[in-house]
Design a protein around this motif. Structure first.
Motif, mmCIF file in Angstrom:
data_model
loop_
_atom_site.group_PDB
_atom_site.id
_atom_site.type_symbol
_atom_site.label_atom_id
_atom_site.label_comp_id
_atom_site.label_asym_id
_atom_site.label_seq_id
_atom_site.Cartn_x
_atom_site.Cartn_y
_atom_site.Cartn_z
ATOM 1 N N GLN A 119 44.527 19.088 44.769
ATOM 2 C CA GLN A 119 45.879 19.160 45.312
ATOM 3 C C GLN A 119 46.527 17.773 45.324
ATOM 4 O O GLN A 119 47.689 17.624 44.941
ATOM 5 C CB GLN A 119 45.838 19.736 46.725
ATOM 6 N N THR A 120 45.783 16.759 45.721
ATOM 7 C CA THR A 120 46.301 15.400 45.748
ATOM 8 C C THR A 120 46.658 14.926 44.350
ATOM 9 O O THR A 120 47.693 14.292 44.145
ATOM 10 C CB THR A 120 45.261 14.449 46.384
ATOM 11 N N GLN A 121 45.798 15.262 43.379
ATOM 12 C CA GLN A 121 46.062 14.858 42.005
ATOM 13 C C GLN A 121 47.308 15.546 41.453
ATOM 14 O O GLN A 121 48.128 14.915 40.776
ATOM 15 C CB GLN A 121 44.850 15.154 41.118
ATOM 16 N N VAL A 122 47.463 16.822 41.724
ATOM 17 C CA VAL A 122 48.644 17.557 41.244
ATOM 18 C C VAL A 122 49.909 16.995 41.884
ATOM 19 O O VAL A 122 50.915 16.778 41.202
ATOM 20 C CB VAL A 122 48.505 19.076 41.509
ATOM 21 N N LEU A 123 49.862 16.735 43.193
ATOM 22 C CA LEU A 123 51.033 16.157 43.859
ATOM 23 C C LEU A 123 51.367 14.779 43.291
ATOM 24 O O LEU A 123 52.540 14.447 43.111
ATOM 25 C CB LEU A 123 50.800 16.068 45.370
ATOM 26 N N ALA A 124 50.345 13.985 43.003
ATOM 27 C CA ALA A 124 50.582 12.658 42.424
ATOM 28 C C ALA A 124 51.231 12.784 41.045
ATOM 29 O O ALA A 124 52.151 12.019 40.709
ATOM 30 C CB ALA A 124 49.280 11.878 42.332
ATOM 31 N N ILE A 125 50.774 13.745 40.255
ATOM 32 C CA ILE A 125 51.364 13.956 38.928
ATOM 33 C C ILE A 125 52.814 14.394 39.067
ATOM 34 O O ILE A 125 53.697 13.916 38.342
ATOM 35 C CB ILE A 125 50.530 14.982 38.128
ATOM 36 N N ILE A 126 53.085 15.313 39.992
ATOM 37 C CA ILE A 126 54.461 15.768 40.209
ATOM 38 C C ILE A 126 55.342 14.593 40.627
ATOM 39 O O ILE A 126 56.452 14.419 40.124
ATOM 40 C CB ILE A 126 54.505 16.906 41.249
ATOM 41 N N GLU A 127 54.843 13.765 41.534
ATOM 42 C CA GLU A 127 55.615 12.613 41.979
ATOM 43 C C GLU A 127 55.863 11.641 40.829
ATOM 44 O O GLU A 127 56.964 11.092 40.700
ATOM 45 C CB GLU A 127 54.903 11.910 43.136
ATOM 46 N N GLN A 128 54.857 11.430 39.961
ATOM 47 C CA GLN A 128 55.040 10.560 38.801
ATOM 48 C C GLN A 128 56.124 11.112 37.880
ATOM 49 O O GLN A 128 56.972 10.368 37.389
ATOM 50 C CB GLN A 128 53.740 10.436 38.010
ATOM 51 N N GLU A 129 56.084 12.406 37.639
ATOM 52 C CA GLU A 129 57.065 13.025 36.749
ATOM 53 C C GLU A 129 58.460 12.969 37.362
ATOM 54 O O GLU A 129 59.442 12.784 36.640
ATOM 55 C CB GLU A 129 56.673 14.467 36.419
ATOM 56 N N ILE A 130 58.552 13.110 38.672
ATOM 57 C CA ILE A 130 59.857 13.006 39.331
ATOM 58 C C ILE A 130 60.401 11.588 39.187
ATOM 59 O O ILE A 130 61.585 11.387 38.951
ATOM 60 C CB ILE A 130 59.770 13.443 40.812
ATOM 61 N N GLU A 131 59.519 10.598 39.304
ATOM 62 C CA GLU A 131 59.954 9.210 39.150
ATOM 63 C C GLU A 131 60.449 8.921 37.742
ATOM 64 O O GLU A 131 61.275 8.035 37.540
ATOM 65 C CB GLU A 131 58.817 8.259 39.510
ATOM 66 N N LEU A 132 59.954 9.658 36.755
ATOM 67 C CA LEU A 132 60.365 9.450 35.363
ATOM 68 C C LEU A 132 61.706 10.099 35.029
ATOM 69 O O LEU A 132 62.282 9.805 33.984
ATOM 70 C CB LEU A 132 59.283 9.989 34.410
ATOM 71 N N LEU A 133 62.179 10.978 35.905
ATOM 72 C CA LEU A 133 63.472 11.619 35.666
ATOM 73 C C LEU A 133 64.581 10.576 35.690
ATOM 74 O O LEU A 133 64.482 9.573 36.415
ATOM 75 C CB LEU A 133 63.765 12.664 36.755
ATOM 76 N N PRO A 134 65.646 10.799 34.939
ATOM 77 C CA PRO A 134 66.804 9.905 35.067
ATOM 78 C C PRO A 134 67.300 9.914 36.517
ATOM 79 O O PRO A 134 67.150 10.908 37.237
ATOM 80 C CB PRO A 134 67.837 10.545 34.128
ATOM 81 N N ALA A 135 67.892 8.832 36.926
ATOM 82 C CA ALA A 135 68.257 8.630 38.336
ATOM 83 C C ALA A 135 69.114 9.762 38.900
ATOM 84 O O ALA A 135 68.850 10.261 39.994
ATOM 85 C CB ALA A 135 68.978 7.298 38.506
ATOM 86 N N ARG A 136 70.135 10.183 38.178
ATOM 87 C CA ARG A 136 71.021 11.226 38.692
ATOM 88 C C ARG A 136 70.306 12.570 38.784
ATOM 89 O O ARG A 136 70.515 13.327 39.728
ATOM 90 C CB ARG A 136 72.284 11.362 37.824
ATOM 91 N N GLN A 137 69.445 12.879 37.817
ATOM 92 C CA GLN A 137 68.684 14.129 37.877
ATOM 93 C C GLN A 137 67.717 14.087 39.053
ATOM 94 O O GLN A 137 67.585 15.063 39.789
ATOM 95 C CB GLN A 137 67.910 14.348 36.575
ATOM 96 N N ARG A 138 67.045 12.957 39.245
ATOM 97 C CA ARG A 138 66.098 12.816 40.346
ATOM 98 C C ARG A 138 66.814 12.961 41.685
ATOM 99 O O ARG A 138 66.369 13.672 42.575
ATOM 100 C CB ARG A 138 65.385 11.466 40.260
ATOM 101 N N GLU A 139 67.968 12.310 41.799
ATOM 102 C CA GLU A 139 68.729 12.372 43.053
ATOM 103 C C GLU A 139 69.171 13.803 43.340
ATOM 104 O O GLU A 139 69.013 14.298 44.457
ATOM 105 C CB GLU A 139 69.937 11.447 42.958
#
Length: 187
Positions: A119-139
């Motif tokens: 679960q921790t690994q999946v959440l970390a991957i999701i957070e990494q992918e969210i950080e890679l989104l363009p700023a406006r999409q992430r926001e």
């Protein structure tokens, strides 16, 4: 310029959503409360004289920066102390961390060490992918789905049209789904 009353009303209306966002980000109630309090204090001290229409965007930026600061501070903590304290339920000083590892063989529920790790690994991957989104999409994604704002509120906070919010959210969803699928993660 926002009056004291407008600033107070804005902070009162924003505190629940801000707490939910901070809670999701740090997964600790006390830390989330501290983050929200710090963000509110910074807004009131440094930007309280701004027009009330600017407060939502300013507050979101301050909140995100405060969350990032929390993570920066937590990185300097000792890794082994953090790991051992995570194994101890409810801050029980008499708890033996090795007892945590006596689970059923092959069990991967979130209550087992393997399940928690997964679960921790999946959440970390999701957070990494969210950080890679363009700023406006992430926001847009964070405001809509993690802060539970509706499209109109998100558009107001981002200073764009509702159609732009929908477009940003749709693109973020598709990008995240494709990235997770490429990593072999299905939710």
């Amino acid at each position: 310029m926002a009056s004291q009353r407008e600033l107070s009303d804005f902070l009162t209306a924003s505190e629940r959503r801000a707490f939910k966002q901070a809670m999701f980000a740090v997964r600790n109630e006390e830390s989330a409360l501290d983050i929200v309090q710090d963000a509110m204090m910074k807004l009131a001290e440094k930007y309280g004289d701004r027009p009330s229409t600017e407060l939502p965007m300013l507050f979101q930026r301050i909140l995100q920066n405060t969350i990032r600061d929390y993570y920066r501070r937590s990185k300097v903590r000792s890794l082994w102390t953090t790991l051992l304290s995570a194994l101890s339920p409810d801050d029980d000083e008499d708890h033996d961390p090795l007892e945590t590892f006596s689970g059923e063989a092959g069990s991967h529920s979130p209550q087992t060490p393997e399940g928690r790790l997964e679960q921790t690994q999946v959440l970390a991957i999701i957070e990494q992918e969210i950080e890679l989104l363009p700023a406006r999409q992430r926001e847009a994604f964070l405001l809509r789905y993690w802060e539970d704002m509706d499209v109109a509120e998100t558009a107001s906070a981002m200073g764009c049209s509702e159609g732009s919010v929908k477009t940003h959210c749709s693109r973020a969803n598709h990008t995240l789904a494709a990235a997770l699928k490429a990593r072999g993660i299905t939710l």
